[in-house]
Design a protein around this motif. Sequence first.
Motif, PDB file in Angstrom:
ATOM      1  N   SER A  22       0.857  -1.245  -0.020  1.00 21.36           N
ATOM      2  CA  SER A  22      -0.079  -0.102   0.124  1.00 21.36           C
ATOM      3  C   SER A  22       0.941   1.305  -0.137  1.00 21.36           C
ATOM      4  CB  SER A  22      -0.822   0.138   1.139  1.00 21.36           C
ATOM      5  OG  SER A  22      -1.540   1.323   1.664  1.00 21.36           O
ATOM      6  N   PRO A  23       0.628   2.164  -0.872  1.00 23.75           N
ATOM      7  CA  PRO A  23       1.466   3.398  -0.789  1.00 23.75           C
ATOM      8  C   PRO A  23       1.214   4.145   0.320  1.00 23.75           C
ATOM      9  CG  PRO A  23       0.050   3.341  -3.074  1.00 23.75           C
ATOM     10  CD  PRO A  23      -0.322   2.162  -2.068  1.00 23.75           C
ATOM     11  N   LEU A  24       0.053   4.055   1.364  1.00 20.13           N
ATOM     12  CA  LEU A  24       0.068   4.488   2.608  1.00 20.13           C
ATOM     13  C   LEU A  24       1.010   4.049   3.455  1.00 20.13           C
ATOM     14  CD1 LEU A  24      -1.506   6.285   4.661  1.00 20.13           C
ATOM     15  CD2 LEU A  24      -2.935   4.246   5.163  1.00 20.13           C
ATOM     16  N   TYR A  25       1.059   2.777   3.780  1.00 24.53           N
ATOM     17  CA  TYR A  25       2.067   2.222   4.510  1.00 24.53           C
ATOM     18  C   TYR A  25       3.592   2.481   4.099  1.00 24.53           C
ATOM     19  CZ  TYR A  25      -0.887  -0.015   7.787  1.00 24.53           C
ATOM     20  OH  TYR A  25      -1.938  -0.284   8.997  1.00 24.53           O
ATOM     21  N   ILE A  28       4.233   6.086   5.294  1.00 17.51           N
ATOM     22  CA  ILE A  28       4.619   6.288   6.500  1.00 17.51           C
ATOM     23  C   ILE A  28       5.713   5.623   7.206  1.00 17.51           C
ATOM     24  CG2 ILE A  28       3.724   5.397   8.936  1.00 17.51           C
ATOM     25  CD1 ILE A  28       0.751   5.713   7.705  1.00 17.51           C
ATOM     26  N   LEU A  29       5.935   4.341   6.553  1.00 15.56           N
ATOM     27  CA  LEU A  29       7.321   3.570   6.992  1.00 15.56           C
ATOM     28  C   LEU A  29       8.715   4.317   6.223  1.00 15.56           C
ATOM     29  CD1 LEU A  29       5.668   0.356   7.203  1.00 15.56           C
ATOM     30  CD2 LEU A  29       7.595   0.926   8.634  1.00 15.56           C
ATOM     31  N   ASP A  30       8.448   5.384   5.151  1.00 11.25           N
ATOM     32  CA  ASP A  30       9.628   5.909   5.013  1.00 11.25           C
ATOM     33  C   ASP A  30       9.901   7.316   5.724  1.00 11.25           C
ATOM     34  OD1 ASP A  30      10.061   4.433   2.857  1.00 11.25           O
ATOM     35  OD2 ASP A  30       9.312   5.562   1.186  1.00 11.25           O
ATOM     36  N   GLY A  31       8.861   7.356   6.675  1.00 18.45           N
ATOM     37  CA  GLY A  31       9.120   8.697   7.558  1.00 18.45           C
ATOM     38  C   GLY A  31       8.703   9.906   7.038  1.00 18.45           C
ATOM     39  N   LYS A  32       7.763   9.753   6.055  1.00 16.30           N
ATOM     40  CA  LYS A  32       7.315  11.069   5.235  1.00 16.30           C
ATOM     41  C   LYS A  32       5.884  11.464   5.718  1.00 16.30           C
ATOM     42  CE  LYS A  32      10.289   9.905   1.418  1.00 16.30           C
ATOM     43  NZ  LYS A  32      10.478   9.623  -0.023  1.00 16.30           N
ATOM     44  N   ASN A 154      10.189  -1.296   6.161  1.00 13.62           N
ATOM     45  CA  ASN A 154      10.428  -0.662   5.229  1.00 13.62           C
ATOM     46  C   ASN A 154      11.758  -1.208   4.560  1.00 13.62           C
ATOM     47  OD1 ASN A 154      12.784   0.118   6.615  1.00 13.62           O
ATOM     48  ND2 ASN A 154      12.060   2.215   6.992  1.00 13.62           N
ATOM     49  N   ARG A 155      12.203  -0.499   3.400  1.00 13.41           N
ATOM     50  CA  ARG A 155      13.387  -1.053   2.608  1.00 13.41           C
ATOM     51  C   ARG A 155      14.506  -1.320   3.441  1.00 13.41           C
ATOM     52  NH1 ARG A 155      12.574   3.112  -1.849  1.00 13.41           N
ATOM     53  NH2 ARG A 155      11.709   4.169   0.010  1.00 13.41           N
ATOM     54  N   ALA A 156      14.670  -0.512   4.657  1.00  6.64           N
ATOM     55  CA  ALA A 156      16.093  -0.798   5.549  1.00  6.64           C
ATOM     56  C   ALA A 156      15.727  -1.891   6.523  1.00  6.64           C
ATOM     57  CB  ALA A 156      16.418   0.535   6.078  1.00  6.64           C
ATOM     58  N   GLY A 157      14.470  -2.168   6.418  1.00  9.92           N
ATOM     59  CA  GLY A 157      14.238  -3.354   7.392  1.00  9.92           C
ATOM     60  C   GLY A 157      13.962  -2.890   8.711  1.00  9.92           C
ATOM     61  N   HIS A 158      13.328  -1.587   8.725  1.00  8.33           N
ATOM     62  CA  HIS A 158      12.811  -0.919  10.096  1.00  8.33           C
ATOM     63  C   HIS A 158      11.484  -0.926  10.343  1.00  8.33           C
ATOM     64  CE1 HIS A 158      16.697   1.728   9.572  1.00  8.33           C
ATOM     65  NE2 HIS A 158      17.084   0.463  10.035  1.00  8.33           N
ATOM     66  N   SER A 183       5.066  -5.469  12.909  1.00  4.92           N
ATOM     67  CA  SER A 183       6.366  -6.340  12.903  1.00  4.92           C
ATOM     68  C   SER A 183       7.406  -5.866  13.663  1.00  4.92           C
ATOM     69  CB  SER A 183       6.662  -6.759  11.266  1.00  4.92           C
ATOM     70  OG  SER A 183       5.394  -7.343  10.776  1.00  4.92           O
ATOM     71  N   GLY A 184       8.417  -6.761  14.036  1.00  5.20           N
ATOM     72  CA  GLY A 184       9.555  -6.373  14.339  1.00  5.20           C
ATOM     73  C   GLY A 184      10.615  -6.024  13.486  1.00  5.20           C
ATOM     74  N   ASP A 185      11.695  -5.323  13.755  1.00  9.75           N
ATOM     75  CA  ASP A 185      12.682  -5.227  12.748  1.00  9.75           C
ATOM     76  C   ASP A 185      13.433  -6.505  11.963  1.00  9.75           C
ATOM     77  OD1 ASP A 185      12.483  -2.417  13.257  1.00  9.75           O
ATOM     78  OD2 ASP A 185      14.437  -2.366  14.296  1.00  9.75           O
ATOM     79  N   ALA A 186      14.186  -6.240  10.978  1.00  9.68           N
ATOM     80  CA  ALA A 186      14.408  -7.652  10.433  1.00  9.68           C
ATOM     81  C   ALA A 186      15.497  -8.357  11.251  1.00  9.68           C
ATOM     82  CB  ALA A 186      15.309  -7.029   8.939  1.00  9.68           C
TER      83      ALA A 186
END
Length: 253
Positions: A22-25, A28-32, A154-158, A183-186
């Motif tokens: 989802s573009p929403l998540y 949000i997870l990109d910190g924007k 997110n793409r960084a696993g956060h 979810s927890g971090d990677a």
Amino acid sequence: MSSDTFIEEIEAIIAERSKMTSPLYQLILDGKATERLLQTFVAQRWPIKSWWTRNLMGVGHRADDLELRRSFIENAYEEETGGLTDSKRHVDTFEDFGRAVGVAPESLPGVTPFPETVAIVEHNKNACNNTNVHFTVGATSVLMLMEGQPPITNRAGHSMMAVMRDAYQLPDWGYEFFVHHASGDADQSGVSELEDEHTEPLRQLLVRYCDTPQRQEDAKASLRQAIELRHRHFDAILREGYDPTEPVFVYSA
């Protein structure tokens, strides 16, 4: 179709259009996310979350197996009290998140839900609490869809928790909800311990009771409908709550 194949198929359906598609998540997870977007997120997600335990019990109380029923009771007890994790009622922690982004908890029952929000609430209530609908429909299209999500990172696993803490700088009371419900971090296997505990009984319930071709087809059809409704809901939150010209939210005490 064998029970194991059925479980694999519904997990694949969930993964194909997970929350992180989802573009929403993603935003949000990109910190924007902006303040207004996070406020809209809280206001429109709250009606769904406030029905969670009633939907959970609507499915769980119809299982004949005592151990499975006990697992649903424990899940509901934790949701309504936080007693197993020394936390708070989980909806209260979501309201704390709202308070951290500027939403007064007492205002939430009076917020007008979007039509897309109403559609999910009604779908979930029918799937889980209508005794003319087999309870495996709700177990699949509501409970597994929520508890069986792939890692929400997110793409960084956060994780959502890490992003709320580090990007949006929420205090610990403001991101507690995401300790157990995202979810927890990677480096923590990508899924919280509580999510794992709640998903396994659902798999067992479906293996035992979603045991005919018709029940499996009904469950999959409801799951696909629920996913479509969910993404329309996410899109509505983004459409109505986000303006990229507004500043990114950062918590200020």
